[in-house]
Design a protein around this motif. Structure first.
Motif, PDB file in Angstrom:
ATOM      1  N   LEU A 171      -0.983  -0.953   9.588  1.00 22.73           N
ATOM      2  CA  LEU A 171       0.093  -0.901  10.583  1.00 22.73           C
ATOM      3  C   LEU A 171      -0.455  -0.647  11.989  1.00 22.73           C
ATOM      4  CD1 LEU A 171       2.644   0.992   8.371  1.00 22.73           C
ATOM      5  CD2 LEU A 171       2.926  -1.342   9.263  1.00 22.73           C
ATOM      6  N   LYS A 172      -1.472   0.187  12.098  1.00 22.89           N
ATOM      7  CA  LYS A 172      -2.103   0.409  13.407  1.00 22.89           C
ATOM      8  C   LYS A 172      -2.701  -0.899  13.927  1.00 22.89           C
ATOM      9  CE  LYS A 172      -3.552   5.261  13.232  1.00 22.89           C
ATOM     10  NZ  LYS A 172      -4.749   6.132  13.132  1.00 22.89           N
TER      11      LYS A 172
ATOM     12  N   ARG B 221       3.534   8.202   8.287  1.00 15.18           N
ATOM     13  CA  ARG B 221       3.142   9.520   8.798  1.00 15.18           C
ATOM     14  C   ARG B 221       4.051  10.623   8.278  1.00 15.18           C
ATOM     15  NH1 ARG B 221       1.331   7.232  14.721  1.00 15.18           N
ATOM     16  NH2 ARG B 221      -0.803   6.764  14.064  1.00 15.18           N
ATOM     17  N   VAL B 222       5.318  10.303   8.037  1.00 15.11           N
ATOM     18  CA  VAL B 222       6.213  11.287   7.423  1.00 15.11           C
ATOM     19  C   VAL B 222       5.678  11.657   6.044  1.00 15.11           C
ATOM     20  CG1 VAL B 222       8.522  11.611   6.427  1.00 15.11           C
ATOM     21  CG2 VAL B 222       8.283  10.649   8.723  1.00 15.11           C
TER      22      VAL B 222
ATOM     23  N   ALA C 218      -3.332   5.837   3.502  1.00 13.15           N
ATOM     24  CA  ALA C 218      -4.377   5.589   4.503  1.00 13.15           C
ATOM     25  C   ALA C 218      -4.509   4.092   4.766  1.00 13.15           C
ATOM     26  CB  ALA C 218      -5.708   6.181   4.042  1.00 13.15           C
ATOM     27  N   GLY C 219      -4.448   3.292   3.709  1.00 12.61           N
ATOM     28  CA  GLY C 219      -4.521   1.841   3.873  1.00 12.61           C
ATOM     29  C   GLY C 219      -3.332   1.299   4.636  1.00 12.61           C
ATOM     30  N   ALA C 220      -2.144   1.794   4.307  1.00 19.95           N
ATOM     31  CA  ALA C 220      -0.931   1.361   5.008  1.00 19.95           C
ATOM     32  C   ALA C 220      -1.005   1.735   6.484  1.00 19.95           C
ATOM     33  CB  ALA C 220       0.302   1.979   4.361  1.00 19.95           C
TER      34      ALA C 220
ATOM     35  N   ASP D   4       0.830  -1.208   0.000  1.00 17.37           N
ATOM     36  CA  ASP D   4       0.000   0.000   0.000  1.00 17.37           C
ATOM     37  C   ASP D   4       0.863   1.256   0.000  1.00 17.37           C
ATOM     38  OD1 ASP D   4      -2.460  -1.284  -0.090  1.00 17.37           O
ATOM     39  OD2 ASP D   4      -2.720  -1.291   2.090  1.00 17.37           O
ATOM     40  N   TYR D   5       1.914   1.254   0.806  1.00 20.61           N
ATOM     41  CA  TYR D   5       2.822   2.403   0.888  1.00 20.61           C
ATOM     42  C   TYR D   5       3.420   2.698  -0.490  1.00 20.61           C
ATOM     43  CZ  TYR D   5       6.797   5.249   2.503  1.00 20.61           C
ATOM     44  OH  TYR D   5       7.712   6.259   2.687  1.00 20.61           O
ATOM     45  N   ARG D   6       3.942   1.649  -1.136  1.00 20.45           N
ATOM     46  CA  ARG D   6       4.563   1.838  -2.452  1.00 20.45           C
ATOM     47  C   ARG D   6       3.555   2.280  -3.509  1.00 20.45           C
ATOM     48  NH1 ARG D   6       7.806  -2.644  -0.643  1.00 20.45           N
ATOM     49  NH2 ARG D   6       6.534  -4.172  -1.725  1.00 20.45           N
TER      50      ARG D   6
END
Length: 167
Positions: A83-84, A104-105, A77-79, A70-72
């Motif tokens: 992770l949460k 968050r960065v 928001a999904g990532a 998701d990050y890539r």
């Protein structure tokens, strides 16, 4: 057929698909596909991870891999949500904490990310500590604190012994 096996990219997959022996091949195939950097690879990775997750639903490395996908893909928001959820199940998961700070960065939530990263420096070593220093460097660079960011980048490099860095 029951008991039949197939070879998928060098991994033996037995029937039924939910056979516990298939967990590792599905998980490894998911990791392999996730690192292709292609949309097709990401799609295939998600399919393999879903198959592995049916076998071992509580294995937290799978959601971590999905969060990285998701990050890539820019689905921050999904990532963040994934992770949460990992951290609810395993609050002391340092790699997930660092990954959440990196999300968050990218979302521009520097203060929240920095607050999470600083305490982790005392708890980590090696690659995790390097990732934390890199993230702090990125925060400081985005805030215009050039000297501070360079110090964090140097600390990240110092997390690896010289002979390991040359390998």
């Amino acid at each position: 057929a029951e008991g039949a096996a197939a070879i998928v990219k060098g991994h033996v997959i037995t029937q039924p698909e939910t056979d516990p022996a298939n967990f590792e091949p599905f998980y490894e195939l998911g990791k392999l596909q996730s690192r292709t950097g292609t949309l097709e690879g990401a799609r295939a990775a998600r399919e393999y991870f879903a198959r592995a997750q049916k076998i071992q639903p509580d294995y937290l490395e799978i959601p971590a891999e999905l969060a990285a996908l998701d990050y890539r893909a820019g689905n921050l928001a999904g990532a963040e949500k994934t992770l949460k959820a990992i951290l609810v199940k395993e609050p002391g998961n340092v790699p997930a904490s660092i990954s959440l700070a990196l999300v968050r960065v990218r979302l521009g939530r520097y203060e929240l990310a920095e607050k999470a990263l600083k305490p982790l420096l005392a708890q980590t070593s090696g690659p995790d500590k390097a990732r934390a220093h890199l993230a702090l460097g990125i925060i400081l660079e985005n805030l215009g604190a050039d000297l501070g960011c360079f110090a964090q980048y140097r600390e990240a490099v110092a997390c690896f012994p010289q002979d390991q860095a040359d390998a």
